[in-house]
Design an enzyme around this catalytic site. Sequence first.
Site, PDB file in Angstrom:
ATOM      1  N   ILE A   1      -1.722  -4.213  -7.692  1.00  0.00           N
ATOM      2  CA  ILE A   1      -2.191  -4.115  -6.308  1.00  0.00           C
ATOM      3  C   ILE A   1      -3.112  -5.278  -5.975  1.00  0.00           C
ATOM      4  O   ILE A   1      -2.989  -5.901  -4.919  1.00  0.00           O
ATOM      5  CB  ILE A   1      -2.893  -2.765  -6.070  1.00  0.00           C
ATOM      6  CG1 ILE A   1      -1.889  -1.614  -6.198  1.00  0.00           C
ATOM      7  CG2 ILE A   1      -3.545  -2.738  -4.687  1.00  0.00           C
ATOM      8  CD1 ILE A   1      -2.514  -0.236  -6.112  1.00  0.00           C
TER       9      ILE A   1
ATOM     10  N   ASP B   1     -12.038  -8.691 -13.074  1.00  0.00           N
ATOM     11  CA  ASP B   1     -11.386  -7.572 -13.764  1.00  0.00           C
ATOM     12  C   ASP B   1     -12.049  -7.430 -15.124  1.00  0.00           C
ATOM     13  O   ASP B   1     -12.080  -8.394 -15.904  1.00  0.00           O
ATOM     14  CB  ASP B   1      -9.885  -7.829 -13.913  1.00  0.00           C
ATOM     15  CG  ASP B   1      -9.124  -6.595 -14.357  1.00  0.00           C
ATOM     16  OD1 ASP B   1      -9.487  -6.025 -15.412  1.00  0.00           O
ATOM     17  OD2 ASP B   1      -8.170  -6.194 -13.663  1.00  0.00           O
TER      18      ASP B   1
ATOM     19  N   GLU C   1     -11.646  15.674  -1.303  1.00  0.00           N
ATOM     20  CA  GLU C   1     -10.580  15.523  -0.314  1.00  0.00           C
ATOM     21  C   GLU C   1      -9.910  16.871  -0.072  1.00  0.00           C
ATOM     22  O   GLU C   1      -9.563  17.551  -1.033  1.00  0.00           O
ATOM     23  CB  GLU C   1      -9.556  14.486  -0.806  1.00  0.00           C
ATOM     24  CG  GLU C   1     -10.150  13.104  -0.954  1.00  0.00           C
ATOM     25  CD  GLU C   1      -9.151  12.042  -1.411  1.00  0.00           C
ATOM     26  OE1 GLU C   1      -7.972  12.393  -1.671  1.00  0.00           O
ATOM     27  OE2 GLU C   1      -9.539  10.867  -1.512  1.00  0.00           O
TER      28      GLU C   1
ATOM     29  N   HIS D   1      -6.616   9.030   2.721  1.00  0.00           N
ATOM     30  CA  HIS D   1      -5.945   8.692   1.461  1.00  0.00           C
ATOM     31  C   HIS D   1      -4.472   8.341   1.704  1.00  0.00           C
ATOM     32  O   HIS D   1      -3.568   8.898   1.060  1.00  0.00           O
ATOM     33  CB  HIS D   1      -6.059   9.858   0.470  1.00  0.00           C
ATOM     34  CG  HIS D   1      -5.910   9.434  -0.969  1.00  0.00           C
ATOM     35  ND1 HIS D   1      -6.550  10.055  -2.011  1.00  0.00           N
ATOM     36  CD2 HIS D   1      -5.181   8.437  -1.551  1.00  0.00           C
ATOM     37  CE1 HIS D   1      -6.232   9.490  -3.149  1.00  0.00           C
ATOM     38  NE2 HIS D   1      -5.403   8.493  -2.901  1.00  0.00           N
ATOM     39  N   ILE D   2      -4.256   7.387   2.604  1.00  0.00           N
ATOM     40  CA  ILE D   2      -2.885   7.027   2.969  1.00  0.00           C
ATOM     41  C   ILE D   2      -2.585   5.546   2.758  1.00  0.00           C
ATOM     42  O   ILE D   2      -1.504   5.083   3.135  1.00  0.00           O
ATOM     43  CB  ILE D   2      -2.576   7.403   4.439  1.00  0.00           C
ATOM     44  CG1 ILE D   2      -3.686   6.913   5.403  1.00  0.00           C
ATOM     45  CG2 ILE D   2      -2.413   8.903   4.575  1.00  0.00           C
ATOM     46  CD1 ILE D   2      -3.635   5.479   5.768  1.00  0.00           C
TER      47      ILE D   2
ATOM     48  N   GLY E   1      -1.676   3.893   0.244  1.00  0.00           N
ATOM     49  CA  GLY E   1      -0.488   3.669  -0.569  1.00  0.00           C
ATOM     50  C   GLY E   1       0.738   4.414  -0.081  1.00  0.00           C
ATOM     51  O   GLY E   1       1.783   4.384  -0.743  1.00  0.00           O
TER      52      GLY E   1
END
Length: 308
Positions: free
Chosen positions: A153, A172, A264, A283-284, A286
């Site tokens: 991602i 990272d 959530e 939470h959308i 993805g």
Amino acid sequence: MARIVICEFMDERAVARLEAAHEVLYDPQLVGDGARLRAEAATADVLVVRNLTQVRGELLAALTRCKVVGRLGVGLDNIDVPACEARGIKVIPATGANALSVAEYVIASTMLLLRGAFASSAAVAAGQWPRAALGNGRETAGQTLGIIGFGSIGQTTARLARGLGMRVIAYDAMLQRDAPVFAQTGVEGVGLDELVRNADAITLHVPLLDTTRGLFNAARIGEMKKGAVLINTSRGHIVDIDAVAAALRTGQLGGAAIDVFDVEPLPVSPSLQDCPNLLLTPHISGVSTQSNERVSVMIADKVLESFS
């Protein structure tokens, strides 16, 4: 023939592929009925879930004959992976299948929040003309995007950002600063503190671990460039949402897009109401028509492979 229980929504064409070879129970509402879910799980060879189903505790104990848990997504914090493996259950995530959907969400949110001009419809329709107030937004090109977590991602987000003329830096914890992937993607690998200090927008793509819990608290938000933008599409608990709201009200943060929350659905949150430059979504990031198809087909194919 295996028995497959799918307890959250899945692309129906992928469901049909499974039904052609195995016995399938597809009920997207099953996740909300714990007792029935556990009863169905007891005779399941495969359980397919999204992020709401908690595969641990009583549900995991009910999976007495299960061999595969398919995850319609990439995050595994709702699945006790070590406990599954100890029971001989293979956990299969849809790695990479929703990367583009999340990346596009990040870029769209970054552009919207940097420009700061897209919440004026009601005022303009009411006869107001806030041109002076909204005429000092920032162009995306030339801004520095900081990506924390440089997996599929993060790399897809970097590609889109560079296409818009952004400078991209990334951190990272699993990569050295000179890791080849940074040069291959035209991204500068930096330390976390350096990224936080220098990015005009920061996007998070890390799992919820002990080391990432509370990663962006009030202190770290205070170390960001004044007026920078913060985007969280990874998991709740990584960002202190109350600290975000406070920083937006003082102007320390120029904007924030939050797609994931500690709980959530998000409970009523007075601190977030009437908060400036705040974008909240359920939470959308993805989830799109195309990504749902890719995720569903990937998991269907991997489930079929596991029983071939």
